[in-house]
Write a protein that holds these residues in place. Structure first.
Motif, PDB file in Angstrom:
ATOM      1  N   ALA A   6       0.810  -1.217   0.000  1.00 14.46           N
ATOM      2  CA  ALA A   6       0.000   0.000   0.000  1.00 14.46           C
ATOM      3  C   ALA A   6       0.847   1.273   0.000  1.00 14.46           C
ATOM      4  CB  ALA A   6      -0.940   0.012   1.205  1.00 14.46           C
ATOM      5  N   PHE A   7       2.018   1.203   0.565  1.00 10.10           N
ATOM      6  CA  PHE A   7       2.864   2.393   0.696  1.00 10.10           C
ATOM      7  C   PHE A   7       3.838   2.557  -0.469  1.00 10.10           C
ATOM      8  CE2 PHE A   7       2.630   1.921   5.619  1.00 10.10           C
ATOM      9  CZ  PHE A   7       1.261   2.144   5.562  1.00 10.10           C
ATOM     10  N   ASP A   8       3.786   1.651  -1.432  1.00 10.34           N
ATOM     11  CA  ASP A   8       4.746   1.673  -2.540  1.00 10.34           C
ATOM     12  C   ASP A   8       3.990   1.667  -3.867  1.00 10.34           C
ATOM     13  OD1 ASP A   8       6.805   1.379  -4.340  1.00 10.34           O
ATOM     14  OD2 ASP A   8       7.279  -0.691  -3.772  1.00 10.34           O
ATOM     15  N   ALA A   9       4.029   2.786  -4.585  1.00  7.57           N
ATOM     16  CA  ALA A   9       3.302   2.886  -5.860  1.00  7.57           C
ATOM     17  C   ALA A   9       4.048   2.221  -7.016  1.00  7.57           C
ATOM     18  CB  ALA A   9       3.051   4.355  -6.203  1.00  7.57           C
ATOM     19  N   SER A  10       5.326   1.942  -6.856  1.00  4.96           N
ATOM     20  CA  SER A  10       6.126   1.495  -7.998  1.00  4.96           C
ATOM     21  C   SER A  10       5.626   0.172  -8.572  1.00  4.96           C
ATOM     22  CB  SER A  10       7.598   1.376  -7.603  1.00  4.96           C
ATOM     23  OG  SER A  10       7.773   0.375  -6.608  1.00  4.96           O
ATOM     24  N   TRP A  11       5.120  -0.722  -7.719  1.00  7.03           N
ATOM     25  CA  TRP A  11       4.691  -2.019  -8.235  1.00  7.03           C
ATOM     26  C   TRP A  11       3.449  -1.878  -9.118  1.00  7.03           C
ATOM     27  CZ3 TRP A  11       0.082  -4.616  -7.540  1.00  7.03           C
ATOM     28  CH2 TRP A  11      -0.783  -4.104  -6.583  1.00  7.03           C
ATOM     29  N   ILE A  12       2.618  -0.873  -8.833  1.00  7.45           N
ATOM     30  CA  ILE A  12       1.440  -0.622  -9.676  1.00  7.45           C
ATOM     31  C   ILE A  12       1.882  -0.199 -11.076  1.00  7.45           C
ATOM     32  CG2 ILE A  12      -0.458   0.993 -10.086  1.00  7.45           C
ATOM     33  CD1 ILE A  12      -1.337  -1.068  -8.233  1.00  7.45           C
ATOM     34  N   TYR A  13       2.901   0.653 -11.154  1.00  4.49           N
ATOM     35  CA  TYR A  13       3.401   1.068 -12.462  1.00  4.49           C
ATOM     36  C   TYR A  13       3.943  -0.134 -13.235  1.00  4.49           C
ATOM     37  CZ  TYR A  13       3.063   5.814 -10.591  1.00  4.49           C
ATOM     38  OH  TYR A  13       2.605   6.978 -10.052  1.00  4.49           O
ATOM     39  N   ARG A  14       4.655  -1.026 -12.530  1.00  4.86           N
ATOM     40  CA  ARG A  14       5.188  -2.223 -13.186  1.00  4.86           C
ATOM     41  C   ARG A  14       4.055  -3.140 -13.650  1.00  4.86           C
ATOM     42  NH1 ARG A  14       8.854  -1.848  -8.865  1.00  4.86           N
ATOM     43  NH2 ARG A  14       7.833  -3.557  -7.758  1.00  4.86           N
ATOM     44  N   LYS A  15       3.030  -3.274 -12.813  1.00  3.47           N
ATOM     45  CA  LYS A  15       1.881  -4.103 -13.176  1.00  3.47           C
ATOM     46  C   LYS A  15       1.196  -3.545 -14.412  1.00  3.47           C
ATOM     47  CE  LYS A  15      -2.828  -4.750 -12.486  1.00  3.47           C
ATOM     48  NZ  LYS A  15      -3.980  -3.851 -12.674  1.00  3.47           N
ATOM     49  N   ASN A  16       0.981  -2.222 -14.451  1.00  2.00           N
ATOM     50  CA  ASN A  16       0.350  -1.596 -15.614  1.00  2.00           C
ATOM     51  C   ASN A  16       1.186  -1.785 -16.870  1.00  2.00           C
ATOM     52  OD1 ASN A  16      -1.762  -0.755 -14.008  1.00  2.00           O
ATOM     53  ND2 ASN A  16      -0.986   1.327 -13.749  1.00  2.00           N
TER      54      ASN A  16
END
Length: 201
Positions: free
Chosen positions: A14-24
């Motif tokens: 929840a505190f790390d946005a970077s994995w969402i960018y990688r997922k996208n």
């Protein structure tokens, strides 16, 4: 009251946005991959020479995506595709996050009846090629878990004939490990070619 509290593992996400960018980014690349696969399927000799149901190729390809097939993201290509309330002729390639790619031929209604004899006669080729057949009632399950599929080669010739004649729909499918990512297009094209060969006999 404590249901909203995060576990340490959930906090890390929840505190790390970077994995969402990688997922996208992964999802975008899967969509590009399936777009390239569509081109290969469309240009294949078997596509050009196969006698598809009249409405099938008029509908073009469709790439869809979602977030929660059994709680995980997915992307799928339908080509060729024809879906009506009673009839289906579709070749579907699906990416299911964390699991596998799969390709599936789905025939239903009068379309299935049209190809029933070819499917029966194609038993040996389908079995030798490692295809699995869907054996549950709900045609809209896409995974290989929970006994959804059974290898064609495990049926006797008579059992296969009965299955094809009695089922209101047929789904023939294969899963592919995610680690063959760079080779998934030729793998799926090869299975597509086999299926059209079977149906065309």
């Amino acid at each position: 009251m404590k249901n909203f509290l995060l576990t340490p593992a959930e906090q890390q996400v929840a505190f790390d946005a970077s994995w969402i960018y990688r997922k996208n980014s992964v999802i975008e690349k899967v969509m590009e991959l399936l777009g390239a696969l569509h081109q290969q399927l469309e240009q294949h000799n078997n596509t050009r020479h196969f006698n598809f149901p009249a409405a099938c190729l008029q509908r073009g390809a469709k790439i869809s995506k979602g977030e929660r097939y059994k709680e995980l993201p997915w992307v799928m290509l339908d080509y060729p595709r024809f879906f009506s309330q009673e009839e289906v002729f579709a070749f579907r390639t699906m990416f299911w996050w964390g699991h596998y790619f799969s390709c599936t031929l789905h025939l239903a209604g009068a379309v299935k009846e049209q190809y029933a004899i070819a499917l029966i006669q194609g038993y040996t080729q389908l079995a030798r090629s490692g295809f699995q057949v869907y054996v549950q009632e709900d045609p809209w399950q896409h995974d290989f878990e929970d006994g959804n599929y059974r290898a064609v080669e495990t049926f006797t010739v008579q059992e296969w004939r009965q299955l094809v004649l009695q089922q209101r729909f047929i789904k023939l499918a294969k899963p592919f490990a995610l680690d063959i990512w760079e080779n998934i297009i030729p793998q799926v094209v090869a299975e597509y070619a086999i299926l059209l060969e079977v149906l065309g006999k």
